[in-house]
Design an enzyme around this catalytic site. Structure first.
Site, PDB file in Angstrom:
ATOM      1  N   PHE A 276       0.887  -1.326   0.056  1.00 36.76           N
ATOM      2  CA  PHE A 276       0.121  -0.196  -0.087  1.00 36.76           C
ATOM      3  C   PHE A 276       0.933   1.254  -0.096  1.00 36.76           C
ATOM      4  CE2 PHE A 276      -2.263  -3.322   2.564  1.00 36.76           C
ATOM      5  CZ  PHE A 276      -3.637  -3.333   1.831  1.00 36.76           C
TER       6      PHE A 276
ATOM      7  N   ASN B 109      -3.464  -5.681  -6.454  1.00 33.79           N
ATOM      8  CA  ASN B 109      -4.152  -5.799  -5.148  1.00 33.79           C
ATOM      9  C   ASN B 109      -3.403  -6.265  -4.189  1.00 33.79           C
ATOM     10  OD1 ASN B 109      -5.893  -6.786  -3.080  1.00 33.79           O
ATOM     11  ND2 ASN B 109      -7.707  -6.780  -4.195  1.00 33.79           N
TER      12      ASN B 109
ATOM     13  N   CYS C 149      -5.287   3.544   9.995  1.00 34.10           N
ATOM     14  CA  CYS C 149      -5.596   4.967   9.772  1.00 34.10           C
ATOM     15  C   CYS C 149      -7.039   5.050  10.174  1.00 34.10           C
ATOM     16  CB  CYS C 149      -5.270   5.687   8.670  1.00 34.10           C
ATOM     17  SG  CYS C 149      -5.778   4.918   7.194  1.00 34.10           S
TER      18      CYS C 149
END
Ligand SMILES: C[S@@+](CC[C@H](N)C(=O)[O-])C[C@H]1O[C@@H](n2cnc3c(N)ncnc32)[C@H](O)[C@@H]1O
Length: 392
Positions: free
Chosen positions: A225, A274, A335
């Protein structure tokens, strides 16, 4: 001003400094409330508790702006708060020309996010009530920072929930597609209009620096990510030998590639995939890394999404543990306010059990200090990271 009385007992949390009143906590209104108007909040007996603004259509119906009878919810108060927020940022001596100037409730300006990127500013209104102060906010920022441009970003979630009127737009001056900002010894391109959030994940500044200090030279690092490549680039610059950055977004990876060059680096392997599939494949292939960073987007925007999000975390952590070398470092972040540090530790323990791994906690990191966390307002702490050394 509209007078609102809360139910008996609700005054306690407000007196402790918590600035939200939920719809179910409201006892009565002096008249029918209008969306976005300012209100006086009183306890059940009619004693003053604070001033705020109201959106009767949402669950968090009132957000308080002041607990002081003398400080009315006026444009002057908003201006004063912005100046105060700026003084705090100046006192931090942040090693960057990009920082969060206003962190919503963390700066007692609920519903307002302001990020500064060198001479340009990105603003996000996340509540209808704060949108009412748009002109004051814009004019104050112009006066305070003399920016070259101010751009309004709109997040779809808030727009839908709060019924915001704003569109993504230029509010003042000009904003280029590529702003170069510096952070410690690194540089990054920021694209405010096209980028995710306001353009960059400023909140991870300290964690990127922390990673730099973990790298001794020659490591194999995986940044899952990766967005515009912050962790990957930080590791490579610090001397990591082989670095892979993975993200699903083409735009993020384009920016990451440019950032690599901007920092005089080459050879990072940017993979568009992904993350779940990628990690599964790495595990199957028996790949091993010295450092694995997993910094997913918010999987849980509300309480109802927590169980699903934890399943996602479990999968990421099981894969992550498998592909981290013994003695290597695995870092996991949340987050989302709803996925707490305790959740992360619990799911990590679970994943360790399943993979028969033992880990030593090396550090916990949080959003950097320009995203202030007010102890009495738990929601202001949203970014948590656990760094562990995989021992077995
Ligand atoms: C919190 S940001 C990462 C911030 C980054 N670590 C930094 O320091 O700038 C999350 C990133 O995950 C990416 N993303 C979202 N879903 C994904 C998926 N299923 N697989 C891979 N990347 C994904 C987004 O494009 C975004 O760039």
């Amino acid at each position: 001003m509209l007078q609102v009385r809360v139910k008996p007992g609700v005054e306690k949390k407000i007196k402790s400094g918590f600035p939200w009143v939920y719809r179910k906590e409201i006892a009565s209104y002096s008249r029918t409330p209008k969306k976005g108007e300012t209100v006086v909040v009183r306890d059940f007996a009619g004693r003053f508790l604070g001033y705020g603004y109201i959106n009767p259509e949402v669950n968090i119906t009132i957000r308080l702006l002041s607990f002081d009878k003398e400080k009315k919810p006026t444009p002057e108060l908003i201006k004063e708060r912005i100046y105060r927020a700026y003084q705090y940022r100046k006192s931090l001596n942040i090693n960057s020309n990009a920082y969060r100037l206003i962190h919503s409730e963390g700066d007692f300006l609920p519903g307002l996010i302001v990020d500064v990127y060198d001479r340009w500013i990105a603003i996000e209104f996340t509540t209808y009530g704060m949108e009412e102060f748009k002109e004051t906010v814009t004019e104050t920022l112009k006066e305070l920072l003399k920016p070259k441009g101010i751009y309004e970003k709109v997040n779809d979630f808030s727009k839908k929930v709060e019924g915001l009127r704003g569109e993504e737009q230029l509010l003042y001056g000009e904003v280029p597609d590529e702003i170069v900002i510096s952070e410690y010894n690194l540089k990054f391109y920021v694209n405010i209009p096209e980028g995710q959030k306001t353009g960059m994940f400023l909140d991870q500044r300290y964690a990127r620096y922390f990673l730099k200090n973990l790298i001794k030279g020659g490591e194999r690092v995986l940044d899952v990510f990766c967005h515009s490549g912050g962790f990957a680039i930080s590791a490579k610059k610090a001397g990591a030998k082989e670095v892979i950055g993975v993200d699903i977004s083409d735009l993020a990876l384009e920016l990451a590639k440019k950032n690599e060059k901007l920092n005089g680096l080459s050879g990072i392997n940017w993979v568009q995939a992904n993350a779940f599939d990628f990690l599964k494949k790495q595990h199957k292939l028996g790949e091993r890394y010295d450092v694995v960073i997993i910094d997913p987007p918010s999987f849980a925007k509300n309480k109802a999404a927590v169980a699903n999000a934890l399943r996602g975390y479990k999968e990421l952590l099981v894969r992550g543990l498998h592909i981290t070398k013994p003695g290597g470092i695995l870092a996991i972040f949340s987050c989302s306010f709803h996925i707490t540090e305790e959740h992360l530790l619990e799911v990590l323990k679970d994943a360790c059990f399943d993979t028969r791994k033992v880990v030593r906690v090396r550090a916990k990191t949080y959003q950097d200090l320009d995203h202030p966390w007010i102890l009495q307002i738990p929601n202001t702490l949203y970014l948590k990271g656990i760094w562990v050394e995989v021992l077995t």
